[in-house]
Motif scaffolding. Structure first.
Motif, PDB file in Angstrom:
ATOM      1  N   THR A  55       0.834  -1.198   0.000  1.00 20.16           N
ATOM      2  CA  THR A  55       0.000   0.000   0.000  1.00 20.16           C
ATOM      3  C   THR A  55       0.871   1.251   0.000  1.00 20.16           C
ATOM      4  OG1 THR A  55      -1.628  -1.219   1.264  1.00 20.16           O
ATOM      5  CG2 THR A  55      -1.915   1.149   1.163  1.00 20.16           C
ATOM      6  N   ILE A  56       1.961   1.231   0.807  1.00 18.44           N
ATOM      7  CA  ILE A  56       2.824   2.412   0.884  1.00 18.44           C
ATOM      8  C   ILE A  56       3.534   2.624  -0.451  1.00 18.44           C
ATOM      9  CG2 ILE A  56       4.903   3.355   1.963  1.00 18.44           C
ATOM     10  CD1 ILE A  56       3.976   1.780   4.538  1.00 18.44           C
ATOM     11  N   SER A  57       4.091   1.534  -1.010  1.00 19.20           N
ATOM     12  CA  SER A  57       4.817   1.694  -2.277  1.00 19.20           C
ATOM     13  C   SER A  57       3.848   2.024  -3.410  1.00 19.20           C
ATOM     14  CB  SER A  57       5.626   0.448  -2.597  1.00 19.20           C
ATOM     15  OG  SER A  57       4.780  -0.628  -2.844  1.00 19.20           O
ATOM     16  N   GLU A  61       4.126   5.160  -5.903  1.00 17.56           N
ATOM     17  CA  GLU A  61       4.096   4.995  -7.363  1.00 17.56           C
ATOM     18  C   GLU A  61       2.994   5.853  -7.977  1.00 17.56           C
ATOM     19  OE1 GLU A  61       7.386   3.139  -7.680  1.00 17.56           O
ATOM     20  OE2 GLU A  61       6.183   3.465  -9.477  1.00 17.56           O
ATOM     21  N   ARG A  62       1.852   5.871  -7.297  1.00 16.24           N
ATOM     22  CA  ARG A  62       0.726   6.658  -7.798  1.00 16.24           C
ATOM     23  C   ARG A  62       1.083   8.131  -7.793  1.00 16.24           C
ATOM     24  NH1 ARG A  62      -3.988   5.444  -4.358  1.00 16.24           N
ATOM     25  NH2 ARG A  62      -3.427   3.312  -4.686  1.00 16.24           N
ATOM     26  N   PHE A  63       1.787   8.595  -6.760  1.00 16.76           N
ATOM     27  CA  PHE A  63       2.216   9.987  -6.663  1.00 16.76           C
ATOM     28  C   PHE A  63       3.160  10.306  -7.811  1.00 16.76           C
ATOM     29  CE2 PHE A  63       3.355  13.990  -4.980  1.00 16.76           C
ATOM     30  CZ  PHE A  63       4.727  14.117  -5.051  1.00 16.76           C
ATOM     31  N   LYS A  64       4.123   9.425  -8.046  1.00 14.58           N
ATOM     32  CA  LYS A  64       5.080   9.645  -9.132  1.00 14.58           C
ATOM     33  C   LYS A  64       4.360   9.665 -10.480  1.00 14.58           C
ATOM     34  CE  LYS A  64       9.145   7.359  -7.174  1.00 14.58           C
ATOM     35  NZ  LYS A  64       9.971   6.150  -7.286  1.00 14.58           N
ATOM     36  N   PHE A  65       3.426   8.761 -10.635  1.00  9.94           N
ATOM     37  CA  PHE A  65       2.670   8.661 -11.888  1.00  9.94           C
ATOM     38  C   PHE A  65       1.966   9.980 -12.187  1.00  9.94           C
ATOM     39  CE2 PHE A  65       0.352   6.754 -15.227  1.00  9.94           C
ATOM     40  CZ  PHE A  65      -0.979   7.123 -15.106  1.00  9.94           C
ATOM     41  N   TYR A  66       1.277  10.531 -11.193  1.00  9.88           N
ATOM     42  CA  TYR A  66       0.544  11.785 -11.400  1.00  9.88           C
ATOM     43  C   TYR A  66       1.502  12.954 -11.563  1.00  9.88           C
ATOM     44  CZ  TYR A  66      -3.898   9.524 -10.591  1.00  9.88           C
ATOM     45  OH  TYR A  66      -4.997   8.713 -10.694  1.00  9.88           O
ATOM     46  N   LEU A  67       2.643  12.877 -10.887  1.00  8.20           N
ATOM     47  CA  LEU A  67       3.629  13.948 -11.006  1.00  8.20           C
ATOM     48  C   LEU A  67       4.135  14.017 -12.441  1.00  8.20           C
ATOM     49  CD1 LEU A  67       5.270  16.013  -9.287  1.00  8.20           C
ATOM     50  CD2 LEU A  67       7.033  14.278  -9.112  1.00  8.20           C
ATOM     51  N   TYR A  68       4.477  12.840 -12.985  1.00  4.42           N
ATOM     52  CA  TYR A  68       4.979  12.825 -14.364  1.00  4.42           C
ATOM     53  C   TYR A  68       3.876  13.234 -15.335  1.00  4.42           C
ATOM     54  CZ  TYR A  68       9.042  10.387 -12.475  1.00  4.42           C
ATOM     55  OH  TYR A  68      10.141  10.054 -11.751  1.00  4.42           O
TER      56      TYR A  68
END
Lengths: 159, 182
Positions: A55-57, A61-68
């Motif tokens: 859940t943490i990772s 990953e979701r944060f990075k995905f939206y950031l990109y």
């Protein structure tokens, strides 16, 4: 409540409504592998710990995905705005030809079409500029004559 | 099995020092009931095992947010029921099967005798139950086998008591009819 759904009040009475079902023994005949329930709690515990880590990772990953996803269109928009500001608002461009450029043009005998009206305007400008120049000179001469008390008629006679 | 009440288990789970221990006790307390509830829906042991584990993982993830105004047992049953129905839906979608074919598959699984030890009459009953619509089957199992009260069932299935009584009555009638026709 029974009336709404048209069921008898003694619907639970299997003897009356389902005699065959009433006769048979209620048994759970589903078999379970030996030791299944003994080992299940520890298996579940491990999976729960793993799911917490996942859940943490996953969140990261979701944060990075939206950031990109956000970074690319924002960068693209910034580039468009930058070029738009620079090229849609032209800077002061010196459109005047330099002397060297004029020489080149004349030497190469470039066929420049000049409108007649433009030519007349240019000549008139030139004349007024020259007359202004001469006017300045005349004024200086007159000042000289006045200052030195020179008679103009005597100069004319000498000529 | 467990000496603790549901309320005590929830309180212990909220404490980081006793969280794992409390959850372990909770699993041991409810695993069998939930397993057989799921098993009656999905029939196959491996499928029931998958669903049950997913149920407890969900419980672990959301137990901290569980509102104690509803019964823990009701809450667990609801998760188990929803997960079982979701599993069957995915199974249909995965193999492009209509509902009838899934039920036939489940019926064959029982009939094969693998994981099921019932005699001919019990087998007949299980096959008849499998002919019921999904929700009606769940209502029948919960009332007939688990003897859950309609009020509790209403909270689990989010259906009115009257509708549940009607559903059970019709299920009983259909089973009688299926058995006679067979």
């Amino acid at each position: 409540m029974g009336e709404k759904y048209h069921i008898p009040n003694d619907h639970d009475n299997l003897q009356k409504h389902a005699p065959w079902l009433a006769k048979i023994e209620k048994r759970n005949e589903f078999q379970v592998p030996a030791g299944y329930f003994d080992s299940l709690p520890s298996i579940i515990q491990e999976r729960c710990i793993e799911s917490s880590r996942t859940t943490i990772s996953e969140k990261l990953e979701r944060f990075k995905f939206y950031l990109y996803r956000l970074a690319i269109p924002v960068s693209f928009a910034a580039i468009i705005v930058f070029f738009g500001l620079n090229y849609l608002n032209p800077a002061d461009v010196d459109n005047d030809l330099t002397a060297a450029e004029i020489s080149i043009i004349l030497e190469e005998d470039v066929n420049i079409s000049i409108e007649e009206t433009m030519l007349i305007e240019a000549l008139m400008e030139n004349e007024s500029a020259q007359s202004a120049e001469f006017a300045d000179e005349d004024e200086g001469l007159i000042d000289y004559l006045i200052d030195n008390d020179i008679d103009l008629s005597s100069i004319i006679n000498e000529l | 099995m467990s000496e603790y009440t549901d309320k005590e288990l929830i309180e212990q789970f909220a404490n980081p020092d006793t969280s794992s221990y409390a959850f372990n006790l909770l699993v041991r307390k409810y695993q069998e009931r939930l397993y057989f509830h799921i098993r009656k829906i999905v029939i196959d042991h491996d499928d029931a095992d998958d669903v049950l584990q997913n149920v407890f993982i969900k419980v672990f993830q959301h137990l901290g947010k569980f509102r104690e105004d509803s019964n823990l047992y009701t809450w667990l049953y609801r998760i188990a029921t929803n997960e079982s129905l979701t599993f069957l839906k995915k199974k249909r979608a995965k193999y492009f099967l209509p509902m009838v074919d899934v039920e036939n598959q489940l019926s064959s699984a029982i009939g094969s005798g693998v994981g099921y030890s019932g005699d001919e009459i019990q087998l007949k009953l299980q096959k008849a139950i499998l002919k019921l619509p999904e929700k009606q089957r769940i209502v029948f199992n919960m009332k007939y086998y688990d003897e859950i009260k309609y009020e509790a069932m209403s909270k689990i299935l989010n259906t009115s008591v009257g509708a549940l009584k009607a559903s059970y009555h019709h299920a009983v009638k259909k089973i009688e009819s299926f058995v006679k026709d067979d």
